[in-house]
Structure formats: C-alpha cells, structure tokens
Design an enzyme around this catalytic site. Sequence first.
Site, short mmCIF file in Angstrom:
data_model
loop_
_atom_site.label_atom_id
_atom_site.label_comp_id
_atom_site.label_asym_id
_atom_site.label_seq_id
_atom_site.Cartn_x
_atom_site.Cartn_y
_atom_site.Cartn_z
N HIS A 101 -55.84 -43.78 -37.80
CA HIS A 101 -56.97 -44.72 -37.64
C HIS A 101 -57.83 -44.24 -36.48
O HIS A 101 -57.29 -43.73 -35.50
CB HIS A 101 -56.43 -46.13 -37.34
CG HIS A 101 -57.43 -47.19 -37.59
ND1 HIS A 101 -58.37 -47.55 -36.65
CD2 HIS A 101 -57.67 -47.95 -38.69
CE1 HIS A 101 -59.14 -48.50 -37.16
NE2 HIS A 101 -58.74 -48.76 -38.39
N ASP A 114 -53.77 -50.07 -44.86
CA ASP A 114 -53.66 -49.73 -46.28
C ASP A 114 -52.26 -49.30 -46.69
O ASP A 114 -52.00 -49.13 -47.88
CB ASP A 114 -54.65 -48.61 -46.63
CG ASP A 114 -56.07 -49.11 -46.62
OD1 ASP A 114 -56.28 -50.27 -46.98
OD2 ASP A 114 -56.97 -48.35 -46.23
N1 ACO Z 1 -52.42 -37.52 -41.97
C1 ACO Z 1 -52.24 -36.40 -41.24
N2 ACO Z 1 -52.94 -36.12 -40.12
C2 ACO Z 1 -53.84 -37.03 -39.73
C3 ACO Z 1 -54.07 -38.22 -40.44
C4 ACO Z 1 -53.32 -38.46 -41.60
N3 ACO Z 1 -53.47 -39.55 -42.32
N4 ACO Z 1 -55.04 -38.92 -39.83
C5 ACO Z 1 -55.41 -38.19 -38.77
N5 ACO Z 1 -54.69 -37.06 -38.70
C6 ACO Z 1 -54.79 -36.01 -37.67
C7 ACO Z 1 -55.92 -35.06 -38.01
O1 ACO Z 1 -55.49 -33.99 -38.81
C8 ACO Z 1 -56.37 -34.64 -36.63
O2 ACO Z 1 -55.45 -33.69 -36.15
P1 ACO Z 1 -55.94 -32.47 -35.20
O3 ACO Z 1 -56.51 -33.15 -33.98
O4 ACO Z 1 -54.69 -31.71 -34.95
O5 ACO Z 1 -56.96 -31.74 -36.01
C9 ACO Z 1 -56.19 -35.90 -35.79
O6 ACO Z 1 -55.15 -36.63 -36.44
C10 ACO Z 1 -57.45 -36.76 -35.74
O7 ACO Z 1 -57.85 -37.01 -37.07
P2 ACO Z 1 -59.34 -37.29 -37.52
O8 ACO Z 1 -59.45 -37.08 -39.00
O9 ACO Z 1 -60.29 -36.58 -36.63
O10 ACO Z 1 -59.43 -38.84 -37.22
P3 ACO Z 1 -60.61 -39.78 -37.64
O11 ACO Z 1 -60.67 -40.84 -36.61
O12 ACO Z 1 -61.86 -39.03 -37.92
O13 ACO Z 1 -60.12 -40.36 -39.05
C11 ACO Z 1 -59.06 -41.65 -40.67
C12 ACO Z 1 -59.50 -41.58 -39.22
C13 ACO Z 1 -60.24 -41.33 -41.60
C14 ACO Z 1 -58.59 -43.07 -40.99
C15 ACO Z 1 -57.91 -40.63 -40.88
O14 ACO Z 1 -56.81 -41.00 -40.07
C16 ACO Z 1 -57.50 -40.52 -42.34
O15 ACO Z 1 -58.15 -39.79 -43.10
N6 ACO Z 1 -56.42 -41.25 -42.76
C17 ACO Z 1 -55.99 -41.21 -44.14
C18 ACO Z 1 -56.88 -42.11 -44.99
C19 ACO Z 1 -56.63 -43.56 -44.71
O16 ACO Z 1 -55.49 -44.03 -44.69
N7 ACO Z 1 -57.73 -44.31 -44.54
C20 ACO Z 1 -57.69 -45.74 -44.31
C21 ACO Z 1 -58.06 -46.08 -42.88
S1 ACO Z 1 -57.99 -47.82 -42.58
C22 ACO Z 1 -59.36 -48.41 -43.33
O17 ACO Z 1 -60.37 -47.77 -43.44
C23 ACO Z 1 -59.35 -49.77 -43.86
#
Ligand code: ACO
Length: 388
Positions: free
Chosen positions: A261, A315
């Site tokens: 998140h 989720d």
């Molecule tokens: N699985 C594996 N690694 C992850 C995940 C994940 N679900 N989420 C974040 N990371 C890692 C990234 O790879 C990144 O690692 P790095 O720094 O080594 O490159 C770090 O954590 C930061 O991730 P970002 O993608 O930059 O985080 P951001 O804040 O942009 O994204 C998001 C947040 C979109 C929710 C992301 O965590 C994700 O895609 N999760 C999966 C989809 C999901 O469950 N979405 C629902 C969110 S809740 C909602 O919207 C109601």
Amino acid sequence: MTFCEYRPGLEGVPVTQSSISFVDGKNGILEYRGINIEELARLSTFVETAYLLIWGALPTADELEEFQHEIQSHRRLKYRIRDMMKCFPESGHPMDALQACAAALGLFYSRRALDDPTYIRAAVVRLMAKIPTMVAAFQLMRKGNDPVQPRDDLSYAANFLYMLNEREPDPLAAQIFDICLTLHAEHTINASTFSSMVTASTLTDPYGVVASAVGTLAGPLHGGANEEVIMMLEEIGTVENVEPYLDNCLEKKSKIMGFGHRVYKVKDPRATILQSLAEQLFEKFGRDEYYDIAVAMEKAVAERLGHKGIYPNVDFYSGLVYRKLGIPTDLFTPVFAIARTSGWLAHWKEQLNENRIFRPTQIYTGNHAQSYIPIEKRQSSQDESCWS
Ligand code: ACO
C-alpha cells in the site's frame, strides 16, 4: 509559489485539505471524521457512516431515519436505464456496466444546481440508492433473468444481497456485508477519490463525478485487486504451492495481489477486520477452501517482504468474505464501488465548498523548434510490430 520537484504518482504531495478521513500508515490507524474504523465497524451501520462522511457528523435518530427513508424510496431504476442495460454484452465487465449506468443518470437528472442544497441532497440520495440496484440488475440480466425489484423493508446491505441472490439473506450475512461496506466507504486521497475530485473541480454533474471514479477504481492496482486475489489463490491451489508461487513472483518481480500500500507499511486495519469477518462466516456457513492458502500466503509474504512494509491490504481478505456471501468474483469491485460512492460524494461536497479547478503542471521532455517535414520525406517512427 514554485514547486518543481516531480514525484511520480504524486507520492507525498498534498492535493487538498480535507477533514473527511485520516490514515496513519505506520501504526495502521484509519479514522472517518476522527472516529476509529474499528469502532465504526463495531457500532455503526453503513448508512449511518455514509451520513457521517458526507454531512460531517453522526446523525440524530430522526436525521438517520429520514436519510434511510430517502434512500429506500429512490432505489428503483428508470425503465430506460434497465433497457439500456439490456443492450450491454453479457460478457462485459460489471464495472464497465456500472460506469456507463452512473454516467447515464446524468441524462435524466441533468440540472447542475451545485449551489442548491436540495440538488446536492437529491444527488447524494439517488447515487447511494441506485448504484446497488444497478450492480444487482446487471448481474441478473446478464444471466438472462429479470432484475429483482428492491425491497423497502430491508436494510441497505440486506436489500443488495436480496436483489443479487433473489432471496432474503441470513441476518449474519447481511450484518457482515454491512460492515464490509463501512470498511470500504472512504480512504483519503486514493486514485479513484482523486479522480472524483478532479472531475468535481470542473463543476460537472455528480453523476459524471461518480462515473469517473468508478472507471478509476476498476484498475488492478486499485479496487480491481480484490478479484485478482481470488484468481491468484485459485492458481496457487494448495498450501504447499505458496512458497514456489512466491519464489516465482519475486524472481519475475511481479506484484503479489492484495499486498502493499502507498500509505500503510503495516497490515491494513481493514484487512484485520475482514479476516475476522471471514472467520465468523466460515464458522456459520463452512470454511472456504482458499482460506488456509491465504493465511499461509500472509505469513510467507511477511517473512520475505515485511522489511519493505508489504503486508495485506483491504483487498486481500475481502474476496473470501464476498465469496461466502454468494457474490461472484467479477462483482467484488462493483461492491467496492457501492461502498466507496459515499466517500466520493463526501469529497465531491468538500471540493465544491472551496473549489479551484485542478490544473497541475508538467516537466516537458520533448523537443523545441522542430521543422514541419513534408509527408513524402518522412520516415516511419512506428515499430512495425505494432501493426502486424
Ligand atoms: N508485491 C511485491 N512487491 C511489492 C508489492 C506487492 N504487492 N507492492 C509493493 N512492492 C514492492 C515494490 O516492488 C517496490 O520494491 P522496490 O523498492 O524494491 O522496487 C516497493 O515495494 C514499493 O512499491 P511501489 O510499487 O513503488 O509502491 P506504490 O506505493 O507505488 O504501490 C500498490 C502501491 C499499487 C498498492 C502496490 O503495493 C501494488 O501494486 N500492490 C498490488 C496490487 C494491490 O493489491 N492493489 C490494491 C491496493 S489497496 C486499494 O487500492 C484499495
């Protein structure tokens, strides 16, 4: 004022001042109008919480009764909306159907009297009342059935489950679904709420505001993740496959759905409540085959990615609750939209109170002073594979 730093995804950039909700991502705290989400989930109802979000304070008994009554009496859809839905392809995604129907309401209630409190109230009531009916109607129509008429004697949550499953729900199921709606009602400036605010800032009608937010919620990185979680659990299939599945995701650097998140760096408090709701449902109606896989997944992800603050988000467990309530997988995100409409409307109202149209800037990365090339002298810049 100059602000030149570019932050992808606007991370950490305030885009408004708001008193609607608050998230403390380090400590896993969520408040609506200052009240902790755990307290609201335990003591309030969805309609009361929606009132709190939209009008700014908990209603008195009379105010709540009036709001509930108004919503109950606006649940029916115009036959022309139902006729329009009949033309939608059955294979279309219900979020697309919902977006089209929400926008279509603007055709019937097109007056834009944004300074008239009566207009605002009517729009809030219509959207909250009709969105669940639209979701349930599309579900029945795509199966070739006639939509079930809403029942005025049922609560908001019970009526939706009744319209969807064509039978009155068990009281525990209705109560748990009501809590799910409360948990999903609002969450500060996420992508769909920001989208609703940008649209609201142009002073368009509230139906366009909600339609644009529905379109934004649909994406797999936002509300659409709840569907993807169930697909992922299906693909994993057994507890033994959890570790190899995770290894594969980490190797390919693909995101694990339902985890991570932008704001929470601990387990989302809503995920904790949803997990306990799932367990209550399993106790009464039988365990879900995917629950053990989900629990093993949470443990394994915490071990490998906990240091990055990657824990279950809202989720992750919601789909397991919805499955037990008889909600089909591709309706999970529309159900999220039913709840979040209240948050979007709260932000719409707040935006109108002190509106300035959103018009951010950019950092231009293109060329300048280019010459116009006559067509016979141009060389294609397209990658040929895009046309083959
Ligand atoms: N699985 C594996 N690694 C992850 C995940 C994940 N679900 N989420 C974040 N990371 C890692 C990234 O790879 C990144 O690692 P790095 O720094 O080594 O490159 C770090 O954590 C930061 O991730 P970002 O993608 O930059 O985080 P951001 O804040 O942009 O994204 C998001 C947040 C979109 C929710 C992301 O965590 C994700 O895609 N999760 C999966 C989809 C999901 O469950 N979405 C629902 C969110 S809740 C909602 O919207 C109601």
